[in-house]
Scaffold this motif. Structure first.
Motif, mmCIF file in Angstrom:
data_model
loop_
_atom_site.group_PDB
_atom_site.id
_atom_site.type_symbol
_atom_site.label_atom_id
_atom_site.label_comp_id
_atom_site.label_asym_id
_atom_site.label_seq_id
_atom_site.Cartn_x
_atom_site.Cartn_y
_atom_site.Cartn_z
ATOM 1 N N ALA A 53 0.845 -1.207 0.000
ATOM 2 C CA ALA A 53 0.000 0.000 0.000
ATOM 3 C C ALA A 53 0.876 1.252 0.000
ATOM 4 O O ALA A 53 0.602 2.216 -0.715
ATOM 5 N N LEU A 54 1.963 1.224 0.788
ATOM 6 C CA LEU A 54 2.857 2.388 0.849
ATOM 7 C C LEU A 54 3.424 2.708 -0.528
ATOM 8 O O LEU A 54 3.655 3.859 -0.870
ATOM 9 N N MET A 55 3.665 1.653 -1.317
ATOM 10 C CA MET A 55 4.240 1.875 -2.647
ATOM 11 C C MET A 55 3.172 2.048 -3.721
ATOM 12 O O MET A 55 3.492 2.100 -4.904
ATOM 13 N N ASP A 56 1.915 2.083 -3.277
ATOM 14 C CA ASP A 56 0.817 2.343 -4.217
ATOM 15 C C ASP A 56 0.600 1.191 -5.208
ATOM 16 O O ASP A 56 0.150 1.411 -6.327
ATOM 17 N N PHE A 57 0.931 -0.037 -4.792
ATOM 18 C CA PHE A 57 0.705 -1.197 -5.662
ATOM 19 C C PHE A 57 -0.743 -1.664 -5.588
ATOM 20 O O PHE A 57 -1.231 -2.340 -6.486
ATOM 21 N N ILE A 58 -1.404 -1.389 -4.461
ATOM 22 C CA ILE A 58 -2.773 -1.874 -4.253
ATOM 23 C C ILE A 58 -3.650 -0.709 -3.795
ATOM 24 O O ILE A 58 -3.148 0.268 -3.238
ATOM 25 N N PRO A 59 -4.965 -0.806 -4.029
ATOM 26 C CA PRO A 59 -5.852 0.269 -3.572
ATOM 27 C C PRO A 59 -6.015 0.261 -2.053
ATOM 28 O O PRO A 59 -5.955 -0.794 -1.428
ATOM 29 N N TYR A 60 -6.169 1.432 -1.476
ATOM 30 C CA TYR A 60 -6.332 1.532 -0.025
ATOM 31 C C TYR A 60 -7.204 2.735 0.312
ATOM 32 O O TYR A 60 -7.441 3.610 -0.536
ATOM 33 N N ASP A 61 -7.691 2.782 1.556
ATOM 34 C CA ASP A 61 -8.370 3.977 2.068
ATOM 35 C C ASP A 61 -7.429 4.690 3.016
ATOM 36 O O ASP A 61 -6.578 4.066 3.641
ATOM 37 N N GLY A 62 -7.612 5.984 3.153
ATOM 38 C CA GLY A 62 -6.762 6.757 4.055
ATOM 39 C C GLY A 62 -5.697 7.514 3.280
ATOM 40 O O GLY A 62 -5.755 7.591 2.049
ATOM 41 N N ASN A 63 -4.718 8.032 4.017
ATOM 42 C CA ASN A 63 -3.704 8.871 3.384
ATOM 43 C C ASN A 63 -2.302 8.317 3.533
ATOM 44 O O ASN A 63 -1.891 7.963 4.621
ATOM 45 N N VAL A 64 -1.590 8.255 2.418
ATOM 46 C CA VAL A 64 -0.168 7.932 2.452
ATOM 47 C C VAL A 64 0.524 9.080 1.757
ATOM 48 O O VAL A 64 0.313 9.319 0.573
ATOM 49 N N LYS A 65 1.309 9.841 2.526
ATOM 50 C CA LYS A 65 1.932 11.005 1.913
ATOM 51 C C LYS A 65 3.441 10.920 2.018
ATOM 52 O O LYS A 65 4.010 11.032 3.098
ATOM 53 N N TRP A 66 4.090 10.700 0.891
ATOM 54 C CA TRP A 66 5.545 10.707 0.833
ATOM 55 C C TRP A 66 6.017 12.135 0.574
ATOM 56 O O TRP A 66 5.291 12.932 -0.018
ATOM 57 N N ARG A 67 7.218 12.452 0.973
ATOM 58 C CA ARG A 67 7.802 13.739 0.589
ATOM 59 C C ARG A 67 7.866 13.783 -0.946
ATOM 60 O O ARG A 67 8.100 12.764 -1.595
ATOM 61 N N THR A 68 7.666 14.965 -1.510
ATOM 62 C CA THR A 68 7.628 15.076 -2.970
ATOM 63 C C THR A 68 8.941 14.582 -3.577
ATOM 64 O O THR A 68 10.014 14.860 -3.048
ATOM 65 N N ASN A 69 8.805 13.855 -4.685
ATOM 66 C CA ASN A 69 9.958 13.350 -5.444
ATOM 67 C C ASN A 69 10.878 12.424 -4.656
ATOM 68 O O ASN A 69 12.058 12.297 -4.981
#
Lengths: 238, 256
Positions: A53-69
């Motif tokens: 989920a952190l790597m955006d491979f699967i759908p999820y609910d909620g927020n995962v916010k990485w620093r830009t770039n």
């Protein structure tokens, strides 16, 4: 730097379901630059799902916010064995470069450099991926992930199959990478000793977040019992 | 002289068809889709039938049906938990039934087994251009495709999209089969795709050597097959495939 500037990952109320089955529920945590976050939990707790989920491979609910770039390197638990694919270690690395079939000195030099940093001799490059031992494969996967210098390394530790001596030096190696490159490490671990020794934060997971914080404070005996059940105590004591 | 020209036309068209097919075949084999490819090739039949009814070149009808089937397979595989061979199997039976109804008997044989001798200059030009395009695009795609086969999550972790690589691959494969229909027919086109790759796999020690051997074997078996078919007046498709089988048997002794 303020806390906000140091922050590299912010996760709020992350939930993942497969069909009707809830795998992760309302997970929140944050990671700062140069942190070593260990994620622990019993089998089937959703640790690898959290990574995906952190790597955006699967759908999820909620927020995962990485620093830009932000650049992320990922070390999976293992590779699926595909004996029909005659890939050499060198070619496996070159899949990351634009020059798969032509000589690219620059990337080969970087590959040799990264292999050195995980204590592997460059002559492994001509061997086939399928013929590596599990320990060698793990190191190759780590150097593959750190090729191109990502700021964050997501490391999914194999549950079994790597000898203790080998395992010890893998942790030292990760620790060195963190010191030398200021790399942020998020690691799924199965060994509580590693958590106490290397991690500055720990997240206990069993579908929900059971504990979170500095290992010494967050990982009480009570917590470990809740997480793994009664007979997990020797983990902590040895 | 006319015969010589026709022979050259056949030879060049054959070699270009083999070029694209044998490179794609390497990926078909490592993706464990060998039978999928074989079955997909028959989806061309009703397209051929429709094209004949509408009096247009059967290759276009075949290409349309193949591309739609490839895309349909990809989409259904993405949306359901069905494996590709089950989906293509379903397409296949449906299209075979349609094909037998639509394609007239005498033309049916030609579509199934091809007829190199019917190749005209214009066909050869189309085959050369399309095969070169398929070959180049497959080479460009090979990095993404290989990593997507070896480790889909690693592919995603560096920004590749395995599902789109797979779709592009299926479409290229569908096109390459359409090209081969005139030449060696839909039944044997699957074999022209797979045979060079399975022989090459027995010799290969790396991805690069695997792809190179596969293409070289594809070219040699087509060249030899066409020579034999001209010399003994055999149909070229079966001659090419039987040559390929001999290669495969030899390769078994070299298995490393």
């Amino acid at each position: 730097m303020t806390d906000n500037q140091k922050n590299i990952l912010e996760v709020r109320d992350l939930s993942v379901s497969f069909g009707n089955q809830e795998i992760l529920k309302d997970i929140s945590f944050s990671v700062n630059e140069s942190d070593f976050l260990a994620i622990i939990g019993p089998n089937g707790a959703g640790k690898t799902v959290l990574f995906r989920a952190l790597m955006d491979f699967i759908p999820y609910d909620g927020n995962v916010k990485w620093r830009t770039n932000v650049k992320i390197g990922y070390v999976p638990q293992k590779l699926m064995e595909k004996a029909e694919l005659p890939l050499t270690v060198k070619e496996f690395f070159l899949l990351k470069s634009k020059n798969l079939f032509f000589k690219d000195k620059q990337i080969l030099n970087s590959v040799v450099h990264e292999l050195k940093s995980v204590d592997i001799d460059a002559n492994i490059l001509d061997r086939q991926l399928i013929n590596l031992s599990r320990g060698e494969l793990q190191r190759v996967l780590i150097s593959w992930a750190i090729l191109g210098h990502p700021q964050v390394l997501l490391f999914d530790e194999p549950t079994a199959g790597i000898d203790i001596a080998g395992e010890e030096s893998v942790y030292n190696m990760l620790h060195k990478l963190q010191d030398e490159r200021g790399m942020t490490i998020i690691m799924i671990s199965h060994d509580l000793n590693v958590v106490y020794r290397y991690a500055n934060n720990v997240l206990c997971l069993n579908k929900e977040r059971l504990c979170y914080g500095e290992p010494e404070r967050a990982l009480t005996n009570e917590q470990i019992k809740r997480l793994y059940g009664e007979n997990a105590f020797y983990h902590h004591l040895h | 002289m006319a015969i010589d020209n026709q022979f050259l036309l056949i030879l060049i068209s054959g070699l270009f068809t083999a070029l694209a097919a044998s490179l794609l075949g390497a990926f078909i084999v490592v993706k464990r889709m060998a039978l999928v490819g074989d079955v997909l090739s028959h989806v061309a039949l009703p397209g051929i039938g429709l094209a004949l009814m509408l009096s247009i070149d059967p290759v276009y009808g075949a290409a349309t049906f193949l591309l739609v089937a490839a895309f349909g397979t990809w989409l259904i595989e993405k949306k359901t938990a069905l494996p590709p061979e089950a989906i293509i199997g379903t397409f296949f039976t449906a299209t075979l039934a349609l094909g037998v109804i639509l394609v007239p008997n005498e033309e049916l044989f030609e579509s199934l087994f091809g007829n190199l001798f019917a190749i005209k200059k214009f066909d050869a030009v189309i085959i050369i251009m399309a095969s070169s395009m398929i070959f180049s695009l497959t080479m460009l795609l090979s990095r993404r495709l290989t990593l997507s086969i070896a480790a889909p999550d690693l592919a995603k972790s560096i920004g590749f999209r395995p599902d789109f690589s797979y779709l592009a691959f299926l479409l290229l494969f569908a096109l390459s089969i359409a090209l081969g229909i005139k030449l060696i027919g839909s039944v044997l086109m699957g074999a022209l795709t797979i045979l060079p790759a399975v022989s090459a796999r027995n010799f290969a020690w790396s991805l690069k050597s695997f792809l190179i051997f596969s293409v070289i074997f594809g070219l040699i078996m087509t060249f030899t097959g066409i020579l034999i078919s001209t010399a003994f007046n055999f149909p070229p498709g079966p001659a090419i495939i039987l040559t390929g089988i001999i290669f495969f048997i030899i390769s078994l002794f070299f298995k490393n």
